[in-house]
Design a protein around this motif. Structure first.
Motif, PDB file in Angstrom:
ATOM      1  N   UNK A   1     102.457  81.758  46.171  1.00  0.00           N
ATOM      2  CA  UNK A   1     103.092  81.075  47.303  1.00  0.00           C
ATOM      3  C   UNK A   1     102.683  81.726  48.616  1.00  0.00           C
ATOM      4  N   UNK A   2     102.601  83.049  48.619  1.00  0.00           N
ATOM      5  CA  UNK A   2     102.168  83.763  49.821  1.00  0.00           C
ATOM      6  C   UNK A   2     100.732  83.399  50.174  1.00  0.00           C
ATOM      7  N   UNK A   3      99.884  83.307  49.153  1.00  0.00           N
ATOM      8  CA  UNK A   3      98.489  82.968  49.395  1.00  0.00           C
ATOM      9  C   UNK A   3      98.351  81.547  49.944  1.00  0.00           C
ATOM     10  N   UNK A   4      99.190  80.634  49.456  1.00  0.00           N
ATOM     11  CA  UNK A   4      99.148  79.266  49.949  1.00  0.00           C
ATOM     12  C   UNK A   4      99.616  79.185  51.394  1.00  0.00           C
ATOM     13  N   UNK A   5     100.514  80.047  51.765  1.00  0.00           N
ATOM     14  CA  UNK A   5     101.098  79.989  53.094  1.00  0.00           C
ATOM     15  C   UNK A   5     100.184  80.549  54.170  1.00  0.00           C
ATOM     16  N   UNK A   6      99.177  81.280  53.802  1.00  0.00           N
ATOM     17  CA  UNK A   6      98.292  81.894  54.789  1.00  0.00           C
ATOM     18  C   UNK A   6      97.503  80.812  55.528  1.00  0.00           C
ATOM     19  N   UNK A   7      97.640  80.806  56.844  1.00  0.00           N
ATOM     20  CA  UNK A   7      96.941  79.824  57.662  1.00  0.00           C
ATOM     21  C   UNK A   7      95.451  80.091  57.716  1.00  0.00           C
ATOM     22  N   UNK A   8      95.048  81.349  57.599  1.00  0.00           N
ATOM     23  CA  UNK A   8      93.633  81.682  57.700  1.00  0.00           C
ATOM     24  C   UNK A   8      92.836  81.045  56.561  1.00  0.00           C
ATOM     25  N   UNK A   9      93.397  81.037  55.386  1.00  0.00           N
ATOM     26  CA  UNK A   9      92.697  80.443  54.238  1.00  0.00           C
ATOM     27  C   UNK A   9      92.581  78.930  54.417  1.00  0.00           C
ATOM     28  N   UNK A  10      93.660  78.307  54.866  1.00  0.00           N
ATOM     29  CA  UNK A  10      93.642  76.864  55.067  1.00  0.00           C
ATOM     30  C   UNK A  10      92.650  76.487  56.165  1.00  0.00           C
ATOM     31  N   UNK A  11      92.592  77.284  57.211  1.00  0.00           N
ATOM     32  CA  UNK A  11      91.650  77.030  58.295  1.00  0.00           C
ATOM     33  C   UNK A  11      90.215  77.176  57.787  1.00  0.00           C
ATOM     34  N   UNK A  12      89.969  78.170  56.951  1.00  0.00           N
ATOM     35  CA  UNK A  12      88.644  78.398  56.388  1.00  0.00           C
ATOM     36  C   UNK A  12      88.218  77.206  55.523  1.00  0.00           C
ATOM     37  N   UNK A  13      89.129  76.720  54.705  1.00  0.00           N
ATOM     38  CA  UNK A  13      88.823  75.587  53.835  1.00  0.00           C
ATOM     39  C   UNK A  13      88.549  74.339  54.669  1.00  0.00           C
ATOM     40  N   UNK A  14      89.354  74.099  55.705  1.00  0.00           N
ATOM     41  CA  UNK A  14      89.136  72.931  56.559  1.00  0.00           C
ATOM     42  C   UNK A  14      87.792  73.014  57.276  1.00  0.00           C
ATOM     43  N   UNK A  15      87.425  74.209  57.703  1.00  0.00           N
ATOM     44  CA  UNK A  15      86.145  74.399  58.366  1.00  0.00           C
ATOM     45  C   UNK A  15      84.991  74.046  57.439  1.00  0.00           C
ATOM     46  N   UNK A  16      85.067  74.501  56.210  1.00  0.00           N
ATOM     47  CA  UNK A  16      84.019  74.198  55.227  1.00  0.00           C
ATOM     48  C   UNK A  16      83.997  72.704  54.928  1.00  0.00           C
ATOM     49  N   UNK A  17      85.164  72.078  54.799  1.00  0.00           N
ATOM     50  CA  UNK A  17      85.216  70.639  54.544  1.00  0.00           C
ATOM     51  C   UNK A  17      84.536  69.862  55.670  1.00  0.00           C
ATOM     52  N   UNK A  18      84.790  70.268  56.889  1.00  0.00           N
ATOM     53  CA  UNK A  18      84.170  69.588  58.025  1.00  0.00           C
ATOM     54  C   UNK A  18      82.655  69.774  58.011  1.00  0.00           C
ATOM     55  N   UNK A  19      82.198  70.973  57.684  1.00  0.00           N
ATOM     56  CA  UNK A  19      80.760  71.233  57.612  1.00  0.00           C
ATOM     57  C   UNK A  19      80.103  70.384  56.527  1.00  0.00           C
ATOM     58  N   UNK A  20      80.789  70.229  55.399  1.00  0.00           N
ATOM     59  CA  UNK A  20      80.244  69.418  54.304  1.00  0.00           C
ATOM     60  C   UNK A  20      80.167  67.960  54.731  1.00  0.00           C
ATOM     61  N   UNK A  21      81.221  67.466  55.373  1.00  0.00           N
ATOM     62  CA  UNK A  21      81.256  66.066  55.797  1.00  0.00           C
ATOM     63  C   UNK A  21      80.179  65.749  56.827  1.00  0.00           C
ATOM     64  N   UNK A  22      79.899  66.697  57.716  1.00  0.00           N
ATOM     65  CA  UNK A  22      78.890  66.457  58.746  1.00  0.00           C
ATOM     66  C   UNK A  22      77.478  66.808  58.287  1.00  0.00           C
ATOM     67  N   UNK A  23      77.361  67.416  57.108  1.00  0.00           N
ATOM     68  CA  UNK A  23      76.058  67.776  56.577  1.00  0.00           C
ATOM     69  C   UNK A  23      75.521  69.079  57.127  1.00  0.00           C
TER      70      UNK A  23
END
Length: 82
Positions: A42-64
């Motif tokens: 639960x603590x790991x899920x709550x970390x904003x840094x991890x979520x931000x990192x995942x969103x950044x990678x998702x955006x990079x994948x979507x834009x190629x």
């Protein structure tokens, strides 16, 4: 070749198991599946840094724009199998 002894009868050797299952299904109630998440998870899920990192990678994948570091990936695979 099938050899039957003198006391051969048509007895199902699993009959007792079948009867136990039938009686246990009647007497017990069904339990629902449960999911338990540890406090650490639960603590790991709550970390904003991890979520931000995942969103950044998702955006990079979507834009190629996402590029895989093949040397780093290969190194990690080799370290895993050592």
């Amino acid at each position: 070749m099938k050899v039957n002894g003198p006391n051969h009868t048509n007895v199902n050797p699993y009959q007792q198991q079948i009867q136990k299952k039938q009686t246990s299904h009647k007497s017990t109630t069904r339990q629902e599946d449960q999911l338990q998440i540890s406090n650490k998870a639960k603590e790991m899920q709550a970390k904003d840094s991890r979520q931000a990192y995942v969103k950044e990678i998702q955006q990079q994948i979507e834009t190629g724009e996402y590029k895989v570091n093949v040397k780093e990936t290969a190194r990690k695979i080799l370290n895993f199998w050592k």
